[in-house]
Design a protein around this motif. Structure first.
Motif: not given
Length: 231
Positions: A104-106, A155-161, A208-216, A221-222
């Motif tokens: 599988g993949y993730a 598509r492969i992507w990432l956000k910080v906030g 940095v501390a406090g950051d939220r990372i989201t990638g997909g 599933e992200p």
């Protein structure tokens, strides 16, 4: 013989549609598998053969967790990656055999102590302190290969906030998934429980501390991660 003491059981990664988890045996990671990322790091892609580094299974962190900002660094970077889970034994495998052995993949994050990695690179030393540390291999739920259309132009992507940091296509991979697995199987007896982090596109950067990372990645599933204060 009996063990002198107990050690942790292998980490389990959730699998879509399964109650049981995927036990992690080893983690292999591919370096410089996107040309644009290699360029932003001041390096070039080795088009003769891929190269790898490893992380311990104890580095696994499941999506949604909060991790402490790691010790020994002031420059922690995110790296968004496609993760491949091996589902059958392989040794000196062809690309066709490699494709059939994918379980599988993730979505995954290769968290990197960039300052330590770069210092090691300058001294021509291994990258272990920069790459193979606790909480450095983040992974989302595994989607079985039979329900995933295969690695193509997703598509492969990432956000910080809310800031988009990485945005690319899996078609930009220098070495394809079957090529990587086949090549790696020349040097290791691969088996169920082995994970392959396939490299990151351009746009890596500090968190940095406090950051939220989201990638997909399209069709998977992200992955999410929060950075907490340093211990």
């Amino acid at each position: 013989m009996k063990a002198l003491f107990e050690i942790s059981a292998p980490p389990l990664v959730p699998v879509e549609g399964e109650e049981a988890g995927y036990p992690v045996h080893r983690i292999f990671c591919v370096g410089r598998n996107y040309a644009a990322h290699a360029a932003e790091m001041g390096a070039e892609v080795d088009r003769e053969e891929p190269f790898y580094f490893t992380k311990p299974a104890s580095a696994i962190v499941l999506s949604g967790a909060e991790i402490p900002y790691p010790p020994g660094t002031s420059n922690l970077h995110h790296e968004m990656e496609l993760v491949v889970a091996i589902g059958a034994p392989l040794f000196k495998a062809s690309t066709d055999e490699a494709t059939k052995a994918v379980y599988g993949y993730a979505c995954g994050l290769d968290m990197t102590r960039r300052d330590l990695q770069q210092a090691a690179r300058v001294k021509q030393r291994p990258w272990d302190l920069g790459k193979a540390f606790e909480n450095s291999a983040v992974i989302g739920r595994i989607t079985k290969a039979v329900t995933f259309p295969g690695v193509g132009d997703q598509r492969i992507w990432l956000k910080v906030g809310e800031e988009m940091r990485q945005d690319a296509r899996l078609s930009e991979l220098v070495w394809s998934v079957p090529e990587l697995i086949s090549h790696l199987s020349r040097y290791y007896h691969l088996r169920q429980g082995d994970l392959l982090y396939t490299g990151t596109p351009a746009g890596v950067g500090p968190v940095v501390a406090g950051d939220r990372i989201t990638g997909g990645i399209d069709g998977l599933e992200p992955v999410e991660l929060s950075i907490g204060p340093a211990e």
